[in-house]
Design a protein around this motif. Structure first.
Motif, short mmCIF file in Angstrom:
data_model
loop_
_atom_site.label_atom_id
_atom_site.label_comp_id
_atom_site.label_asym_id
_atom_site.label_seq_id
_atom_site.Cartn_x
_atom_site.Cartn_y
_atom_site.Cartn_z
N PRO A 106 38.37 21.29 44.55
CA PRO A 106 38.88 20.65 45.76
C PRO A 106 38.71 19.13 45.68
O PRO A 106 37.77 18.65 45.05
N PHE A 107 39.62 18.42 46.32
CA PHE A 107 39.52 16.96 46.32
C PHE A 107 39.85 16.43 47.71
O PHE A 107 40.46 17.14 48.52
N LYS A 108 39.43 15.19 47.95
CA LYS A 108 39.69 14.59 49.26
C LYS A 108 41.10 14.01 49.27
O LYS A 108 41.48 13.28 48.36
N LYS B 48 34.47 21.62 53.79
CA LYS B 48 35.91 21.78 53.52
C LYS B 48 36.69 22.14 54.78
O LYS B 48 37.90 21.96 54.84
N TYR B 53 39.60 17.83 52.78
CA TYR B 53 39.76 18.28 51.40
C TYR B 53 41.00 19.17 51.21
O TYR B 53 41.42 19.87 52.13
N ILE B 54 41.52 19.15 50.01
CA ILE B 54 42.51 20.13 49.57
C ILE B 54 41.76 21.18 48.76
O ILE B 54 41.03 20.84 47.81
N PHE B 55 41.88 22.42 49.13
CA PHE B 55 41.32 23.50 48.31
C PHE B 55 42.30 24.67 48.33
O PHE B 55 43.20 24.72 49.16
N ASP B 56 42.10 25.60 47.40
CA ASP B 56 43.00 26.73 47.34
C ASP B 56 42.21 28.04 47.30
O ASP B 56 40.98 28.04 47.38
N VAL B 57 42.93 29.14 47.17
CA VAL B 57 42.27 30.45 47.20
C VAL B 57 41.29 30.60 46.03
O VAL B 57 40.24 31.23 46.16
N GLN B 58 41.64 29.99 44.89
CA GLN B 58 40.74 30.09 43.74
C GLN B 58 39.36 29.50 44.05
O GLN B 58 38.34 30.04 43.65
N TYR B 59 39.37 28.41 44.81
CA TYR B 59 38.10 27.81 45.22
C TYR B 59 37.29 28.80 46.04
O TYR B 59 36.07 28.93 45.87
N TYR B 569 46.35 22.03 59.83
CA TYR B 569 45.64 22.64 58.69
C TYR B 569 44.79 23.82 59.10
O TYR B 569 44.61 24.75 58.34
N LYS B 572 46.19 27.31 58.58
CA LYS B 572 46.63 27.74 57.26
C LYS B 572 45.78 28.93 56.82
O LYS B 572 44.61 29.04 57.16
N GLU B 574 44.31 29.71 54.07
CA GLU B 574 43.07 29.42 53.36
C GLU B 574 41.96 28.98 54.31
O GLU B 574 40.79 29.31 54.12
N PHE B 575 42.33 28.21 55.34
CA PHE B 575 41.32 27.77 56.31
C PHE B 575 40.82 28.95 57.13
O PHE B 575 39.63 29.07 57.41
#
Lengths: 129, 851
Positions: A106-108, B48, B53-59, B569, B572, B574-575
């Protein structure tokens, strides 16, 4: 309000495309987002972008395929690679291919936005805009 | 001969017979190390949720995998340390892990919970067991104090048990493996079986008991039985897809319950799920049972015009009696357009000729009847009632941080009841336009300072916490203030639910205050370095943490954009997943080690497990019992020091300067950083009062009868004051007279790893005086930014993520505090003296509270 740069976002996760589109649009950038890498390549072939942001691991053409395609066909564009599967080797490969920035999820968003704005400026300077 | 004497009487002090000791200490350290890592991972994941932050399901998969490994290892290590006394923890870890997998696979699983919960005791944090519809309603009542129809929620856990015991699992499994028309046929069969299934006796009993209580208390004959599906998207939950039964009589409650649960498998629901890529066969239903009054009128209120949000208006539609015709648009209704700004002038009224109304049928259910001609053109709402309705709606909007679509009802006395509230949907075109906004003309007060802990927009008057004197008139923070503070003290967390934004000079995005801000979705920036200095108390500001800016005044365009975009967001997939994961992981139910419920079998989340394991492990180490089977150990020393603590030191490595064949060491030999810092505080001049304290008769009588056992069901008495050390680690158990101190800490070069755990309990006097000392300790420790808990005479304080300098100062303070409070309970004859001694300690402080 005028647009100050064209950006293409490619990530097979829809949430990444949606959020980056929203965020960069607010910064005044013109954004196109794709979850399908072949469609993104087709679009890059027909449209000039200042910055191309791509995920690395995707079904179909991979992020590195996109990087190589851009290097060959759109040398004026800057590349930013994002991935959740970072490894030193892929990072190095990306560096050798002239990638502007390599970012791990993850990144900002704001950090990426700063890099994108600098990359847009660099690309536009090179293109003489 | 005590175990300690046996250790020291060994003829070969350097000889190794320590495998058991070292192994157990390693297990203990593993628990501590992994405990900290789990807390870090939880804090990291919770960060998060702030939207930065941007994160996805893999995270999320990686997060669950790593966390599961750590928590399982903690449960195993605790069993190794305690001779397998807590094997049920491993079962609980597996069960939680199954729930987490279900979340990752988008399966709906009900977490363990009560079968029935009272509506006025729930909030959005209960959404996984009550469904978001009922959870929000509970929050509107509990936190905002608005009126809803009283009632209860039959949880998802009840639904799971009902479906299981009715033997319907095979049919549901078959549905998972099929599609097309066959799927709809199976769904029809399932619906039929649910409607005819026996409700188990225990569930019948609970339903009937709840209904009896509601009917008796509120003198009502009729109920509403409402769907509140779990874990599905808002459109499915709210758009009338599921069944709501109105006018249910108490004796019909089981039938109504079955019908509402069966509506999970209605054809249009299945089609909706397929269309939106939701697993068609999965779903769980919580069911709300509420009082149903015959209202004078009811309707819907939009806090903004969804097709033209630029207009500063509220839209109200209203019809007589029950709201069916307003909701489904089946009959003419009154429409009002009202100014959003107080005093909410009515801009337009359209009074319809209302021909029909929906009312409760005396024999149960509802009927539609004709309205008498003379009543048809009478407005359903008077101006004052409309304004009251608008005020309530805007209160909900401000709390939920987005424009609302609210169903309401009003009785003959003009009392308003909120029936449900959801985010207002804006048209797609408007949503796109929101991204394009002109420059903001307001003065910029802060720009790009600090770290964003939670994204969003909030506005209000600045309220600087540090300016407040205790007991001063302006001590109370007004609602919707922008809370500003020099430190991110955990004490401020209690103010956050009423704040509209948070700005701190110091602090981290993973700290407690930032976590609470995210929990309440309060826009927050920490570590600005200057907010409390630059912003003036009482000034109206708008905080935009999306762009990390603070503007002077109320920036209307930003506020409105936030109202329409709040869930950009948060909703979404993922959230939503991460929020559900964290509900199984981060909530702490076992917060009180003195409670009889502090037992392994009551752990419901990973946080419960690690808290339980850490507490038990610390106590296990403190007793020294584990040393009984290990008679000799190298690297055991007695400390020769001027203060009367009779301390034995066990060196795990690097904690004591090599001293061949010596068993007595002085402070000069100590290399352990935390022990050095602690002793520095303990040995400060004047800290250690050696003269015996005077004791009055009450204290004396109490001391004569008091046992020395520690507070808490699992606690045991240490046999000897012991410090287990390494270069950067200290675990010290210190029994001083009748009370017991425990310090467990790591003081490494890496601030992220460092922590202090301080536990204090007991005393010689009666409970009241010991409690006063505990109160004093709590206040002092909170002053130094510790997170403190406990009750009675027990105090547990935690602090982490400090660099070496700060660790040094905090540990010196703890050392000073141990000495200072040694016999203090005897002196605490009144509550006034607590304040006096707190001031005395703080006056002797060598460090500011922010250090």
């Amino acid at each position: 309000m005028g647009k100050s740069g064209r950006v293409l976002v490619l990530d097979d996760e829809k949430i990444v495309c949606d959020r980056l589109t929203e965020h960069f649009s607010k910064k005044g950038l013109e954004v196109e987002a794709f979850t399908d890498s072949q469609q993104a390549i087709d679009r890059i072939a027909s449209q000039d972008f200042d910055v191309i942001i791509t995920d690395l691991k995707m079904k179909g053409p991979t992020g590195m395929d996109v990087v190589h395609f851009v290097r060959r066909n759109r040398p004026g564009a800057e590349l930013i690679v994002i991935t959740g599967y970072a490894s030193i080797d892929t990072a190095r490969e990306a560096e050798y291919s002239g990638v502007y920035k390599f970012i791990t999820k993850p990144f900002k968003m704001n950090n990426l936005a700063k890099s994108v704005m600098k990359a847009v400026h660099k690309a536009q300077t090179r293109k003489g805009r | 001969m005590s175990i300690w004497n046996k250790i020291f009487s060994s003829s070969h002090p350097g000889e190794v017979h320590e495998h058991g000791i070292r192994y157990r200490l390693e297990r203990f350290q593993e628990i501590v190390r992994r405990n900290n890592r789990v807390l870090e991972r939880i804090a990291d994941a919770s960060e998060k949720l702030g939207g930065e932050y941007i994160f996805d399901v893999q995270y999320l998969h990686d997060f669950v995998d790593r966390l599961g490994d750590d928590v399982r290892a903690i449960a195993l290590a605790l069993n190794e340390l305690t001779g397998n006394r807590y094997q049920e923890l491993l079962r609980i870890v597996s069960s939680i892990n199954d729930n987490l997998r279900a979340v990752l696979e988008s399966r709906t699983v009900a977490p363990e919970s009560e079968i029935v919960l009272r509506l006025d005791r729930i909030g959005t944090e209960h959404a996984d067991v009550t469904g978001s519809k009922m959870a929000r309603l509970g929050e509107i009542q509990r936190i905002l104090g608005l009126t809803t129809m009283p009632g209860v929620v039959v949880t998802a856990s009840a639904c799971t048990q009902f479906l299981e015991s009715a033997g319907l699992e095979p049919l549901i499994t078959a549905m998972r493996n099929t599609n097309g028309e066959e799927l709809f046929e199976l769904a029809g069969e399932l619906r039929n079986q649910i409607i005819h299934a026996d409700v188990q006796k225990w569930l019948q009993k609970k339903l009937r008991r709840s209904v009896r209580a509601i009917s008796k208390r509120f003198h009502t004959q009729y109920l509403s039985v409402r769907s509140s599906a779990i874990g599905e998207d808002e459109d499915l939950v709210f758009a009338g897809q599921y069944l709501t039964e109105l006018g249910v009589r108490p004796e019909e409650i089981c039938d109504a319950y079955r019908k509402v649960v069966a509506s999970l498998y209605d054809r249009h629901v299945m089609e909706y799920r397929i269309r939106h890529s939701l697993p068609p066969a999965d779903g769980l239903m919580a069911v709300g049972i509420q009082v149903l009054l015959q209202p004078k009128c009811s309707g819907i209120i939009y806090t903004l015009d969804p097709t033209n949000p630029d207009r500063d208006v509220i839209l109200v539609s209203s019809g007589f009696s029950l709201g069916a015709s307003v909701v489904d648009g089946s009959a003419p209704v009154d429409r009002f357009i009202i100014d959003r700004n107080p005093p909410h002038h009515i801009l337009e009224s359209h009074i319809a000729e209302k021909t029909t109304e929906c009312v409760i049928n005396e024999s149960g259910g509802t009927i539609v009847r004709e309205i008498e001609p003379e009543r048809r053109k009478i407005p359903t709402l008077e101006p004052g009632q409309l304004q009251n309705l608008c005020r309530q709606a805007l209160k909900i909007e401000r709390h939920m941080r987005c424009a609302q679509d609210i169903e309401w009802a009003m009785d003959e006395k003009g009392r308003i009841f909120i029936l449900q509230s959801r985010q207002l949907k804006v048209t797609h075109i408007e949503q796109n336009n929101l991204n394009i906004m002109g420059p903001i003309s307001h003065e910029v007060l802060l720009k790009d300072l600090g770290e964003v802990a939670c994204r969003g927009v909030g506005f209000g008057r600045v309220w600087i916490a540090d300016n407040r004197e205790e007991n001063a008139e302006d001590n109370e923070m007004p609602d919707h203030a922008v809370l500003v503070s020099r430190t991110a003290s955990p004490k401020l967390a209690a103010l956050l639910p009423r704040a509209s934004a948070l700005l701190t000079d110091y602090g981290t995005t993973t700290g407690h205050l930032a976590t609470v801000a995210r929990e309440y979705r309060i826009p927050a920036v920490v570590d600005t370095g200057a907010a409390s200095r630059i912003l003036e108390d009482g000034r109206m500001v708008t905080v935009d943490t999306e762009e990390n800016m603070v503007y002077s005044g109320k920036v209307q365009e930003l506020i409105k954009k936030q109202l329409l975009q709040a869930s950009s967001y948060e909703d979404k997939k993922e959230f939503r997943m991460l929020r559900r994961l964290l509900r199984n992981i981060a909530i702490l139910n076992l917060s009180d080690p003195t409670s009889p419920d502090f037992k392994a079998q009551n752990c419901r989340t990973y946080h419960d497990i690690i808290r339980f394991a850490h507490e038990i492990a610390v106590q296990e180490l403190a007793t020294g019992n584990w040393l009984r089977s290990n008679r000799r150990c190298n690297a055991v020393f007695r400390l020769d020091i001027d203060i009367p603590i009779d301390l034995v030191i066990i060196d795990l490595g690097g904690g004591i300067k090599a001293t061949p064949r010596k068993t007595v060491v002085t402070s000069q030999h100590i290399l352990s950083r935390p022990l050095t810092a602690l002793l520095a505080g303990m040995t400060l001049e004047g800290v250690w009062k050696t003269e015996p304290a005077d004791m009055d008769l009450g204290g004396f009588m109490s001391s004569a009868t008091r046992t020395t056992a520690l507070t808490g069901p699992e606690a045991a008495r240490p046999e000897q004051n012991v410090a287990i050390v390494s270069n950067d680690y200290l675990n010290m158990s210190l029994k001083l007279g009748y009370h017991f101190n425990l310090v467990d800490c790591l003081m490494s070069d890496n601030a992220e790893d460092n922590f202090i755990y301080f536990r204090f309990a007991g005393g010689v006097t009666e409970l009241l005086r010991r409690s006063r000392r505990a109160l004093l300790l709590r206040e002092i420790l909170e002053h130094y930014d510790f997170v403190v808990e406990g009750k009675g005479d027990l105090v547990i304080a935690r602090l982490k993520f400090l660099d070496l300098t700060r660790m040094q100062k905090k540990l010196e303070m703890i050392g000073r505090l141990i000495g200072f409070t040694r016999q203090l309970d005897i002196h605490l004859r009144s509550d006034d003296l607590v304040r006096h001694y707190i001031q005395e300690f703080l006056a002797g402080s060598e460090m500011p509270s922010s250090s």
